[in-house]
Write a protein that holds these residues in place. Structure first.
Motif, PDB file in Angstrom:
ATOM      1  N   THR A 628       0.827  -1.374  -0.044  1.00  0.00           N
ATOM      2  CA  THR A 628      -0.077   0.043   0.032  1.00  0.00           C
ATOM      3  C   THR A 628       0.862   1.406  -0.003  1.00  0.00           C
ATOM      4  OG1 THR A 628       0.103  -0.196   2.268  1.00  0.00           O
ATOM      5  CG2 THR A 628      -2.105  -1.033   1.187  1.00  0.00           C
ATOM      6  N   SER A 629       2.376   1.151  -0.062  1.00  0.00           N
ATOM      7  CA  SER A 629       3.102   1.990   0.142  1.00  0.00           C
ATOM      8  C   SER A 629       2.941   2.937  -1.185  1.00  0.00           C
ATOM      9  CB  SER A 629       4.661   1.890   0.388  1.00  0.00           C
ATOM     10  OG  SER A 629       5.432   2.984   0.138  1.00  0.00           O
ATOM     11  N   SER A 630       3.077   4.279  -1.174  1.00  0.00           N
ATOM     12  CA  SER A 630       2.976   5.409  -2.418  1.00  0.00           C
ATOM     13  C   SER A 630       4.140   5.296  -3.237  1.00  0.00           C
ATOM     14  CB  SER A 630       2.767   6.856  -1.905  1.00  0.00           C
ATOM     15  OG  SER A 630       3.869   7.001  -0.903  1.00  0.00           O
ATOM     16  N   ALA A 631       5.238   4.469  -2.550  1.00  0.00           N
ATOM     17  CA  ALA A 631       6.403   4.234  -3.470  1.00  0.00           C
ATOM     18  C   ALA A 631       6.052   3.315  -4.769  1.00  0.00           C
ATOM     19  CB  ALA A 631       7.478   3.404  -2.675  1.00  0.00           C
ATOM     20  N   ARG A 639      -6.383  -5.625  -8.352  1.00  0.00           N
ATOM     21  CA  ARG A 639      -7.160  -5.551  -7.113  1.00  0.00           C
ATOM     22  C   ARG A 639      -6.610  -5.652  -5.756  1.00  0.00           C
ATOM     23  NH1 ARG A 639      -8.431  -9.211 -11.224  1.00  0.00           N
ATOM     24  NH2 ARG A 639      -7.442 -10.992 -10.062  1.00  0.00           N
ATOM     25  N   LYS A 640      -7.321  -4.800  -4.807  1.00  0.00           N
ATOM     26  CA  LYS A 640      -6.819  -4.707  -3.458  1.00  0.00           C
ATOM     27  C   LYS A 640      -7.445  -5.742  -2.560  1.00  0.00           C
ATOM     28  CE  LYS A 640      -5.930  -1.500   0.421  1.00  0.00           C
ATOM     29  NZ  LYS A 640      -6.486   0.011   0.766  1.00  0.00           N
ATOM     30  N   LYS A 641      -6.700  -6.475  -1.798  1.00  0.00           N
ATOM     31  CA  LYS A 641      -7.423  -7.736  -1.161  1.00  0.00           C
ATOM     32  C   LYS A 641      -6.823  -7.562   0.267  1.00  0.00           C
ATOM     33  CE  LYS A 641      -9.223  -9.986  -4.330  1.00  0.00           C
ATOM     34  NZ  LYS A 641     -10.800 -10.537  -4.376  1.00  0.00           N
ATOM     35  N   ASP A 654     -11.742  -5.933  11.602  1.00  0.00           N
ATOM     36  CA  ASP A 654     -10.370  -5.316  11.624  1.00  0.00           C
ATOM     37  C   ASP A 654      -9.427  -5.996  10.474  1.00  0.00           C
ATOM     38  OD1 ASP A 654     -10.609  -3.900  13.933  1.00  0.00           O
ATOM     39  OD2 ASP A 654      -9.960  -5.245  15.453  1.00  0.00           O
ATOM     40  N   VAL A 655      -8.624  -5.010   9.774  1.00  0.00           N
ATOM     41  CA  VAL A 655      -7.846  -5.566   8.869  1.00  0.00           C
ATOM     42  C   VAL A 655      -6.267  -5.803   9.340  1.00  0.00           C
ATOM     43  CG1 VAL A 655      -6.590  -4.821   6.412  1.00  0.00           C
ATOM     44  CG2 VAL A 655      -8.899  -4.080   7.138  1.00  0.00           C
ATOM     45  N   ILE A 656      -5.928  -6.760   9.264  1.00  0.00           N
ATOM     46  CA  ILE A 656      -4.522  -7.158   9.521  1.00  0.00           C
ATOM     47  C   ILE A 656      -3.615  -7.677   8.647  1.00  0.00           C
ATOM     48  CG2 ILE A 656      -5.559  -8.350  11.596  1.00  0.00           C
ATOM     49  CD1 ILE A 656      -4.800 -11.336  10.419  1.00  0.00           C
ATOM     50  N   GLY A 657      -3.922  -7.615   7.252  1.00  0.00           N
ATOM     51  CA  GLY A 657      -2.886  -7.672   6.216  1.00  0.00           C
ATOM     52  C   GLY A 657      -3.519  -7.160   4.633  1.00  0.00           C
ATOM     53  N   THR A 658      -2.876  -6.733   3.897  1.00  0.00           N
ATOM     54  CA  THR A 658      -3.240  -6.234   2.635  1.00  0.00           C
ATOM     55  C   THR A 658      -2.429  -6.880   1.548  1.00  0.00           C
ATOM     56  OG1 THR A 658      -4.181  -4.108   3.732  1.00  0.00           O
ATOM     57  CG2 THR A 658      -3.999  -4.298   1.145  1.00  0.00           C
ATOM     58  N   TYR A 659      -2.963  -7.187   0.497  1.00  0.00           N
ATOM     59  CA  TYR A 659      -2.185  -7.556  -0.778  1.00  0.00           C
ATOM     60  C   TYR A 659      -2.894  -7.218  -1.794  1.00  0.00           C
ATOM     61  CZ  TYR A 659      -5.136 -11.641  -1.258  1.00  0.00           C
ATOM     62  OH  TYR A 659      -6.210 -12.699  -1.538  1.00  0.00           O
ATOM     63  N   GLN A 748       2.910  -8.456  -1.816  1.00  0.00           N
ATOM     64  CA  GLN A 748       2.352  -8.108  -0.602  1.00  0.00           C
ATOM     65  C   GLN A 748       3.553  -6.706  -0.353  1.00  0.00           C
ATOM     66  OE1 GLN A 748       2.441 -12.207   1.259  1.00  0.00           O
ATOM     67  NE2 GLN A 748       1.650 -10.920   2.631  1.00  0.00           N
ATOM     68  N   GLY A 749       4.658  -6.836  -0.976  1.00  0.00           N
ATOM     69  CA  GLY A 749       5.736  -5.761  -0.754  1.00  0.00           C
ATOM     70  C   GLY A 749       6.913  -6.100  -0.868  1.00  0.00           C
ATOM     71  N   ILE A 750       7.835  -5.195  -0.647  1.00  0.00           N
ATOM     72  CA  ILE A 750       9.514  -5.482  -0.842  1.00  0.00           C
ATOM     73  C   ILE A 750      10.114  -5.396   0.497  1.00  0.00           C
ATOM     74  CG2 ILE A 750       9.323  -4.960  -3.326  1.00  0.00           C
ATOM     75  CD1 ILE A 750      10.994  -2.324  -2.263  1.00  0.00           C
TER      76      ILE A 750
END
Length: 757
Positions: A628-631, A639-641, A654-659, A748-750
């Protein structure tokens, strides 16, 4: 006849056989005599206090049994388990078992001499022994408690007590004592069963969410030296609390005893200017934090330590800002797995009252005496709580309508009768149980007008102050953290659990395939092969249930389903026809397997996305950037999950994780970073893409997120390192990740080393 029954007892119930050897020569036998009835059938005559009484009709025992069965048949039809109290010569038992061939049953004979007279008349093996779950013969009050405790642990959902009417008349005192204890264990079991249905998943989820805090916090038992042989007030929120504020204020000002507030009592104390030395909590429900809202809202919580059961509602731990001390509860299977330093003797039995939880904690802290305040266990002047505690839509401390169900009267501390309900009465009985268990500590009940609590004599609080609380004992800084309160390394446990998750899925597939083979073999009527398949199935299923993920995360949630499966398995073992047996195995175990898979699918993402990353120590020099980072700049259809915890009885979550995920060819992620190494973090799955291109400063590599070992019916395998690149030049790097070909890319990210994006 008798010799055959003796051999049966010796082989199957050796304890009863030993009882027989002990009493067979006693003169009491002469009081119990088998004689013919007018119809010629035997009846049993009992000689008591100069009178001769009959356990069965002296005219026709069979007709008497028919009338009894006719009266009870509607109740019998609606129950799952028959509990026969008093069998005499067994006429009614035999009649009922023949009429209801699907009912499991328990035999409870309160008189050993009658039981052994029965053995000289009737072969036990003539009855459907395969349906007999328990056989009890009472010898004294202690044996009665042991038998009922064992029965309660494996109690059927719906049990019907069938007492032979003559026992109620002839042995009235003994029967009434039994009946009171039996009703108590039935009610307690129903409360526990309802609680398990409602909270089984929540207990485990809370334990997962709380574990990072638990591993950073000290155990309350690390502070034992502050409480050993010191008086502690266990302050509950009963209506009598309002009479004690001046006494409690005096105790607090002088430091005469530690004040532990349980449940909602903190509200009343704070409202009257009394700051407890600790608040105690364990309720697994999401709204549990509301009882501390006054403290949280005013910032008071920062100065008051919280002692929490590790399966408490995680929202409470997240919102409460003060110092925290944990006590592992018996409903928590997660913490003991990861916490190597846990002393198992310090695990607290779960209970349906925070006061009982706290009493156990104080006993293990060796506090002495424990002084109960505001522990009414009953209504007072139509109040359920102290007046300062507002709850419900009407914001009142008075008794609510639903709390009036199951009203009863019990003795109060003055010997008078007061009104309570089933729930409060069960709490009182359970507290009495723990007071008896921890007899090494003194428990004093100071609750004016409350229910009498056996084992806790009533002494007014002002008397306790003048005679027992005469000097300062409280150490104000008992909760100040020490250097030793540090989190332990759990990487080996994480590694083992990750492997267990892989093994769980493989075991599930193996068992599913074996069930398919059983069904096909039964359809082809190959009985010889079925016998071999049964043995293979037993071994594979046993091995699967020993899996760590199953044991820690699945078993606690499916405990009710497991009990039902065990009951079905008992019936399946008695099936002689291999083909019918295979059909029952397939139906029962497929249903159970599906339930376990559903639990895995819910719990695995929480473990992979939330728990394990929070427990893993950060590598020096590495930094994480979430998807979710603006980078990150996404192009194409992404699709955001979100991985969510759905609140009970609420639309909130409660959201505990995003991908992010995409299956669009050429969908792209672009970003720049400065650093010397990079890792791409995401999820793998059987539906994952097999070809993803990554270009770093124009140099192209490829990676895959497809994992064939994860079937489509199982969730994504999260928090996986999908790609890594080391030895990059110092400076800024341009990265482009592009999906190529079929499948889905889960991002999920880097993580990057010595970097900033």
């Amino acid at each position: 006849m008798l010799a055959e029954n003796q051999r049966f007892l010796q082989n199957h119930y050796p304890a009863l056989w030993q009882q027989w050897n002990q009493i067979q020569h006693e003169q009491v036998w002469q009081q119990y005599e088998i004689i013919p009835s007018h119809a010629g059938l035997p009846t049993l005559q009992v000689h008591v206090d100069g009178r001769s009484l009959y356990l069965h009709s002296k005219y026709n025992p069979e007709q008497e049994a028919d009338r009894l069965v006719e009266q009870l048949q509607d109740k019998i039809k609606s129950c799952d388990h028959l509990f026969f109290y008093g069998i005499g010569l067994g006429y009614h038992v035999e009649k009922i078992l023949s009429m209801f061939p699907d009912k499991a049953f328990t035999i409870y004979e309160p008189n050993p001499w009658i039981f052994f007279r029965f053995l000289s008349y009737k072969r036990l093996t003539e009855w459907p022994i395969q349906r007999l779950r328990y056989l009890y013969v009472e010898t004294d009050a202690a044996s009665r408690r042991r038998c009922l405790a064992e029965f309660a642990n494996a109690l059927e959902v719906n049990v019907e007590l069938i007492a032979l009417p003559s026992y109620e008349r002839i042995f009235a005192d003994s029967f009434q004592q039994f009946l009171c204890q039996f009703r108590d264990i039935i009610q307690s079991k129903r409360i526990n069963l309802a609680t398990e249905f409602a909270f089984s998943k929540r207990w485990t989820l809370n334990s997962v969410m709380n574990l990072p805090t638990t591993l950073r916090s000290p155990s309350i038992f690390s502070r034992k030296e502050h409480f050993r042989s010191k008086p502690v007030l266990l302050v509950a929120a009963g209506p009598s609390l309002q009479e004690e504020y001046h006494n409690l204020r005096y105790i607090k000002e002088k430091g005469l005893a530690y004040i532990f507030a349980v449940g909602s009592a903190n509200r009343a104390l704070v409202a009257n200017g009394i700051l407890p030395d600790a608040v105690c909590t364990y309720d697994p429900q999401a709204h549990n934090f509301a009882v501390f809202w006054d403290m949280i809202d005013k910032g008071i919580d920062a100065n008051v330590p919280m002692i929490y059961g590790t399966s408490v509602g995680y929202e409470t731990i997240q919102k409460y800002k003060g110092p925290k001390f944990y006590a592992v509860t018996s409903q928590d299977t997660v913490t003991p797995y990861y916490l190597d330093s846990l002393d198992r003797s310090e695990v607290i039995d779960d209970a349906f009252s925070i006061a009982i939880i706290t009493l156990q904690i104080l006993a293990k802290l060796e506090a002495n005496p424990v002084i109960l305040v505001g522990q009414n266990f009953a209504f007072r002047d139509n109040y359920y709580y102290a007046k300062e505690i507002k709850r419900g839509e009407k914001q009142t401390a008075e008794v609510l309508e639903h709390e009036r169900h199951g009203l009863m009267q019990v003795k109060d501390v003055y010997g008078h009768l007061i009104t309570t309900n089933e729930s409060l009465n069960q709490m009182r009985l359970l507290m009495e149980h723990y007071i008896q268990r921890y007899s090494q500590i003194e428990v004093i009940n100071t609750t004016k007008g409350g229910a009498d609590i056996v084992g806790a004599p009533f002494i007014p609080l002002e008397t306790v102050i003048s005679t027992r609380l005469t000097e300062k004992v409280v150490e104000e800084n008992w909760h100040v953290s020490r250097q030793s309160d540090t989190a332990q390394a759990v990487e080996p446990k994480i590694e083992n659990m990750n492997q267990a998750m892989v093994d769980f899925i493989k075991g599930y597939q193996d068992i599913s395939a074996l069930l398919d083979e059983l069904a096909q073999t039964a359809q082809r009527r190959k009985e010889g092969k079925l016998l071999k398949l049964f043995a293979r199935f037993d071994e594979q299923f046993r091995r699967w249930m020993n899996n760590d993920f199953f044991d820690i995360y699945v078993r606690p949630i499916v405990r009710v389903d497991t009990e039902l499966l065990q009951k079905e398995a008992h019936t399946i073992r008695e099936e002689k026809d291999p083909i019918a047996k295979a059909d029952k195995v397939v139906r029962s175990f497929r249903r159970y397997l599906h339930t376990c898979q559903q639990v895995y699918n819910e719990m695995a993402p929480f473990v992979q996305i939330y728990l394990h990353p929070k427990l893993t120590r950060e590598e020096p020099g590495w930094k994480r950037y979430e998807c979710t980072s603006s980078a990150f700049h996404y192009s194409g259809q992404w699709r955001k999950k979100e991985i969510k915890i759905q609140k009970q009885s609420s639309m909130e979550s409660d959201v505990i994780g995003t991908y992010y995920e995409t299956n669009e060819p050429n969908a792209t992620i672009k970003f720049t970073f400065k650093g010397t190494a990079i890792r791409v973090i995401g999820a793998r799955h059987a539906d994952g893409a097999d070809e993803i291109r990554i270009a770093i400063d124009g140099r192209i590599d490829k990676f895959s997120v497809r994992e064939k070992d994860i079937p489509p019916s199982f969730p994504l395998k999260f928090h996986q390192m999908l790609f890594e690149k080391y030895d990059l030049n110092v400076g800024e790097h341009l990265v482009e990740i592009v999906l190529q070909g079929d499948g889905v890319f889960f991002f999920q990210g880097i993580e990057c080393k010595d970097c900033r994006c």
